[in-house]
Design a protein around this motif. Structure first.
Motif, PDB file in Angstrom:
ATOM      1  N   ALA A   5       0.841  -1.195   0.000  1.00 36.24           N
ATOM      2  CA  ALA A   5       0.000   0.000   0.000  1.00 36.24           C
ATOM      3  C   ALA A   5       0.877   1.247   0.000  1.00 36.24           C
ATOM      4  CB  ALA A   5      -0.926   0.011   1.216  1.00 36.24           C
ATOM      5  N   VAL A   6       0.332   2.309  -0.579  1.00 31.73           N
ATOM      6  CA  VAL A   6       1.017   3.599  -0.624  1.00 31.73           C
ATOM      7  C   VAL A   6       0.130   4.641   0.054  1.00 31.73           C
ATOM      8  CG1 VAL A   6       2.043   5.378  -2.079  1.00 31.73           C
ATOM      9  CG2 VAL A   6       2.165   2.974  -2.776  1.00 31.73           C
ATOM     10  N   LEU A   7       0.710   5.391   0.964  1.00 29.72           N
ATOM     11  CA  LEU A   7       0.008   6.487   1.629  1.00 29.72           C
ATOM     12  C   LEU A   7       0.392   7.791   0.945  1.00 29.72           C
ATOM     13  CD1 LEU A   7      -1.776   7.438   4.044  1.00 29.72           C
ATOM     14  CD2 LEU A   7       0.360   7.704   5.334  1.00 29.72           C
ATOM     15  N   THR A   8      -0.595   8.537   0.472  1.00 27.10           N
ATOM     16  CA  THR A   8      -0.337   9.787  -0.237  1.00 27.10           C
ATOM     17  C   THR A   8      -1.139  10.920   0.384  1.00 27.10           C
ATOM     18  OG1 THR A   8      -2.129   9.396  -1.836  1.00 27.10           O
ATOM     19  CG2 THR A   8       0.059   8.566  -2.412  1.00 27.10           C
ATOM     20  N   THR A   9      -0.749  12.149   0.023  1.00 21.64           N
ATOM     21  CA  THR A   9      -1.505  13.344   0.407  1.00 21.64           C
ATOM     22  C   THR A   9      -1.633  14.226  -0.833  1.00 21.64           C
ATOM     23  OG1 THR A   9       0.575  14.398   1.108  1.00 21.64           O
ATOM     24  CG2 THR A   9      -0.767  13.359   2.826  1.00 21.64           C
ATOM     25  N   PRO A  10      -2.660  15.078  -0.872  1.00 20.96           N
ATOM     26  CA  PRO A  10      -2.840  15.936  -2.053  1.00 20.96           C
ATOM     27  C   PRO A  10      -1.768  17.001  -2.186  1.00 20.96           C
ATOM     28  CG  PRO A  10      -4.495  16.415  -0.378  1.00 20.96           C
ATOM     29  CD  PRO A  10      -3.790  15.178   0.056  1.00 20.96           C
ATOM     30  N   GLY A  11      -1.206  17.452  -1.072  1.00 21.11           N
ATOM     31  CA  GLY A  11      -0.148  18.456  -1.082  1.00 21.11           C
ATOM     32  C   GLY A  11       1.119  17.902  -0.462  1.00 21.11           C
ATOM     33  N   ASP A  12       2.136  18.747  -0.378  1.00 21.40           N
ATOM     34  CA  ASP A  12       3.424  18.298   0.143  1.00 21.40           C
ATOM     35  C   ASP A  12       4.029  19.357   1.051  1.00 21.40           C
ATOM     36  OD1 ASP A  12       5.217  16.115   0.193  1.00 21.40           O
ATOM     37  OD2 ASP A  12       6.576  17.115  -1.211  1.00 21.40           O
ATOM     38  N   THR A  13       3.198  19.908   1.919  1.00 17.73           N
ATOM     39  CA  THR A  13       3.619  20.928   2.869  1.00 17.73           C
ATOM     40  C   THR A  13       3.850  20.293   4.246  1.00 17.73           C
ATOM     41  OG1 THR A  13       1.366  21.393   3.617  1.00 17.73           O
ATOM     42  CG2 THR A  13       2.153  22.589   1.649  1.00 17.73           C
ATOM     43  N   PRO A  14       4.447  21.012   5.174  1.00 21.55           N
ATOM     44  CA  PRO A  14       4.573  20.468   6.531  1.00 21.55           C
ATOM     45  C   PRO A  14       3.239  20.026   7.126  1.00 21.55           C
ATOM     46  CG  PRO A  14       6.029  22.343   6.286  1.00 21.55           C
ATOM     47  CD  PRO A  14       5.222  22.272   5.023  1.00 21.55           C
ATOM     48  N   GLU A  15       2.174  20.763   6.824  1.00 22.42           N
ATOM     49  CA  GLU A  15       0.859  20.353   7.313  1.00 22.42           C
ATOM     50  C   GLU A  15       0.448  19.007   6.720  1.00 22.42           C
ATOM     51  OE1 GLU A  15       1.079  24.803   7.751  1.00 22.42           O
ATOM     52  OE2 GLU A  15       1.647  23.348   6.206  1.00 22.42           O
ATOM     53  N   ASP A  16       0.761  18.813   5.435  1.00 23.86           N
ATOM     54  CA  ASP A  16       0.460  17.524   4.804  1.00 23.86           C
ATOM     55  C   ASP A  16       1.272  16.403   5.438  1.00 23.86           C
ATOM     56  OD1 ASP A  16      -1.441  18.161   2.582  1.00 23.86           O
ATOM     57  OD2 ASP A  16       0.208  19.443   1.915  1.00 23.86           O
ATOM     58  N   TRP A  17       2.517  16.678   5.774  1.00 25.86           N
ATOM     59  CA  TRP A  17       3.364  15.648   6.377  1.00 25.86           C
ATOM     60  C   TRP A  17       2.830  15.257   7.752  1.00 25.86           C
ATOM     61  CZ3 TRP A  17       8.358  18.883   5.151  1.00 25.86           C
ATOM     62  CH2 TRP A  17       8.533  18.919   3.765  1.00 25.86           C
TER      63      TRP A  17
END
Length: 328
Positions: free
Chosen positions: A244-256
């Motif tokens: 499985a891969v965990l992703t987020t729509p953005g790549d900011t500290p908040e996304d992390w």
């Protein structure tokens, strides 16, 4: 009607800090500190524990801290309070990642109790899994749990896509193994046999020569030039498990931070049903490979974690720093 909380707000805060130290972190670096003021907890990034070669931007550090944040939230809910959270509350203090405190009294539901019970039981796996299948209904629940925290967990079902992820992991591991800086950084967090350190990866937490899975996902070389490890592991544990891969729509500290909270919710829920996770972040530590993965396999979303989920009977001890070392 809300019932009285089972603990005082102060006791809930103490329980939250105690629980947070059990969160997963890259190489078990435990890159966090906590400051308690009254009934409020400040979660701070311990940048002295950042991986300066493989995690120069601090992405993995913040994912680790996000896992600690979710753990605190869960402990506060278990104590009978709704956690009140402010993420990145002060732009002038980037190391201050979140402020958490107990809010209104709530009755902890069965789901919260289920997750809280796994905080100290959950373990990271670093080899193949048994052939026992992970139930599809559990995988579906894990997907929903990640989504509730702002992440997207995508089980990779297509054999060709799994083969690509495995190949990228092997390639990244091979490149890093040839780079002395990467190797020395990994070995810094590998504990020798008999070490009394309360951080890093114990020598008994991984096999010296894990039985290969098919397709093979390369493991970190924590025994680089030392021959550490726990024998050769279970020769019958050769299943890859669910990739499985965990992703987020953005790549900011908040996304992390959101990725870390999603990750910990997934891990605790999986652990409650006897399912462990093995992590493979090598490819995500190389910007060009991570970008390739984002464009070709992740529909433009940012990959934050690659993992395998499966069943293992290979229990390992966990080491964590004492609470007094985390308070600052």
């Amino acid at each position: 009607m809300n019932r009285p909380a089972s603990r005082s707000p102060k006791a809930a805060v103490e329980a939250a800090v105690e629980a947070a130290r059990w969160a997963p972190s890259v190489h078990n670096t435990q890159p966090w500190t906590f400051a308690v003021t009254g009934e409020e907890i400040s979660l701070r990034a311990d940048t002295e524990r950042k991986l300066r070669v493989s995690d120069a931007e601090g992405r993995e550090l913040l994912i680790s801290c996000g896992a600690a944040l979710f753990t605190m939230r869960t402990a506060i809910r278990r104590a009978g309070y709704e956690p009140v959270v402010r993420v990145m509350p002060d732009p002038d203090r980037p190391a201050l990642l979140a402020v958490v405190k107990p809010g209104a009294a709530v009755e902890p539901d069965e789901g919260v109790s289920l997750l809280a019970a796994e905080i100290e039981r959950r373990r990271t796996h670093r080899a193949g899994f048994t052939g026992l299948p992970v139930p599809e209904r559990l995988v579906e629940a894990l997907v929903k749990g990640a989504q509730a925290e702002g992440g997207r967990l995508t089980p990779v079902a297509a054999p060709d896509a799994v083969a690509v992820l495995a190949a990228l992991t092997r390639a990244a591991q091979a490149v890093q193994a040839q780079d002395r800086r990467f190797s020395l950084e990994v070995i810094r967090w590998a504990r020798p046999p008999g070490s009394k350190r309360a951080d890093g990866v114990p020598a008994g937490a991984y096999p010296r020569e894990p039985a290969p899975t098919e397709p093979h996902f390369a493991q970190r070389d924590y025994s680089w030039r030392h021959g550490w490890g726990s024998g050769n592991g279970d020769p019958g544990a050769t299943s890859t498990g669910v990739v499985a891969v965990l992703t987020t729509p953005g790549d900011t500290p908040e996304d992390w931070l959101a990725a870390g909270q999603s990750l910990q919710r997934v891990l605790l829920h999986a652990s409650a049903y006897g399912v462990s996770a093995a992590f493979h972040t090598q490819v995500l530590e190389m910007s060009h490979l991570r970008e390739f993965l984002r464009e070709e396999l992740c529909s433009g979303e940012y990959p934050q974690m690659i993992m395998r989920l499966g069943i293992t009977f290979d229990d390992k001890d966990a080491v964590r720093r004492p609470v007094e070392d985390l308070l600052g």
